[in-house]
Design a protein around this motif. Sequence first.
Motif, short mmCIF file in Angstrom:
data_model
loop_
_atom_site.label_atom_id
_atom_site.label_comp_id
_atom_site.label_asym_id
_atom_site.label_seq_id
_atom_site.Cartn_x
_atom_site.Cartn_y
_atom_site.Cartn_z
N SER A 29 80.17 72.01 -13.73
CA SER A 29 78.84 72.28 -13.16
C SER A 29 77.82 72.55 -14.26
O SER A 29 78.12 73.23 -15.24
N PHE A 71 73.51 73.50 -14.76
CA PHE A 71 72.30 73.98 -14.10
C PHE A 71 71.14 73.97 -15.10
O PHE A 71 71.32 74.26 -16.27
N TYR A 117 70.84 71.25 -10.14
CA TYR A 117 72.28 71.47 -10.35
C TYR A 117 73.04 70.16 -10.27
O TYR A 117 72.77 69.34 -9.40
N GLY A 149 82.99 74.91 -10.03
CA GLY A 149 82.00 74.62 -9.00
C GLY A 149 82.60 74.17 -7.70
O GLY A 149 82.08 73.28 -7.03
N THR A 150 83.71 74.78 -7.32
CA THR A 150 84.37 74.37 -6.08
C THR A 150 83.85 75.12 -4.86
O THR A 150 84.25 74.85 -3.75
N GLY A 151 82.99 76.07 -5.10
CA GLY A 151 82.55 76.89 -3.98
C GLY A 151 82.95 78.33 -4.16
O GLY A 151 82.45 79.20 -3.48
N ASP A 152 83.89 78.59 -5.08
CA ASP A 152 84.21 79.97 -5.39
C ASP A 152 83.19 80.49 -6.39
O ASP A 152 82.72 79.75 -7.25
N ALA A 153 82.88 81.76 -6.27
CA ALA A 153 81.88 82.34 -7.16
C ALA A 153 82.31 82.22 -8.62
O ALA A 153 83.45 82.50 -8.96
N GLU A 154 81.42 81.78 -9.44
CA GLU A 154 81.72 81.58 -10.85
C GLU A 154 80.60 82.07 -11.72
O GLU A 154 79.43 82.04 -11.33
N THR A 155 80.96 82.46 -12.93
CA THR A 155 79.96 82.86 -13.91
C THR A 155 79.32 81.63 -14.53
O THR A 155 80.01 80.66 -14.88
N GLN A 156 78.02 81.66 -14.67
CA GLN A 156 77.29 80.63 -15.39
C GLN A 156 77.01 81.12 -16.80
O GLN A 156 76.58 82.26 -17.00
N TYR A 157 77.25 80.25 -17.78
CA TYR A 157 77.04 80.58 -19.19
C TYR A 157 75.83 79.80 -19.68
O TYR A 157 75.75 78.59 -19.52
#
Lengths: 116, 115
Positions: A31, A33, A48, A98-106
């Motif tokens: 993913s 952004f 995105y 980016g499967t829909g589970d909450a993830e950290t964006q770096y």
Amino acid sequence: GAGVSQSPRYKVAKRGQDVALRCDPISGHVSLFWYQQALGQGPEFLTYFQNEAQLDKSGLPSDRFFAERPEGSVSTLKIQRTQQEDSAVYLCASSLIGTGDAETQYFGPGTRLLVL
Amino acid sequence: DQQVKQNSPSLSVQEGRISILNCDYTNSMFDYFLWYKKYPAEGPTFLISISSIKDKNEDGRFTVFLNKSAKHLSLHIVPSQPGDSAVYFCAVAMYSGGGADGLTFGKGTHLIIQP
């Protein structure tokens, strides 16, 4: 390991000029952004990608803004006919799946665009 | 209309004391909450996160508290150190609909740690 990189770090453009901003996400991150941060504000979401597919472009402020990620890794944000109100820091972020589970964006360091 | 509010533009705390940064959000559908730290001329750096199924998450000197009924988030830093001086952004996301989500940020709080 290497983080998100962006180039150029600084860009000065004359009003009406086209600009292209590059983002190299963390290797293997699906993913990607783009955000715009005006002076004194928090970052605001632009668009995105999941791999090469642009799944959300709801934050792009006008049709002068265009983003692509043709091979699912490097992304380019293009601004046509720049205006003074486009002056801001443009931030790129990536996340692993980016499967829909909450993830950290770096986040990368950003490109500071100044339109004269 | 701002969906995420950080009502303190700046906060000054003595070194060694506790720093408490606050964040309020308007939409109860948000289910993932993050804090980022930003130094000048750098991108935001991830600090700590919490999902809506928890009310507390701790990582070293950093603890995030979530009060869902009040739609309120806070970050506690104990003890505060000079290197903590930075702008702190609260960010929220909504993952219940599936797919990754762009983050919505507050305007930030400038934390100044005084020696």
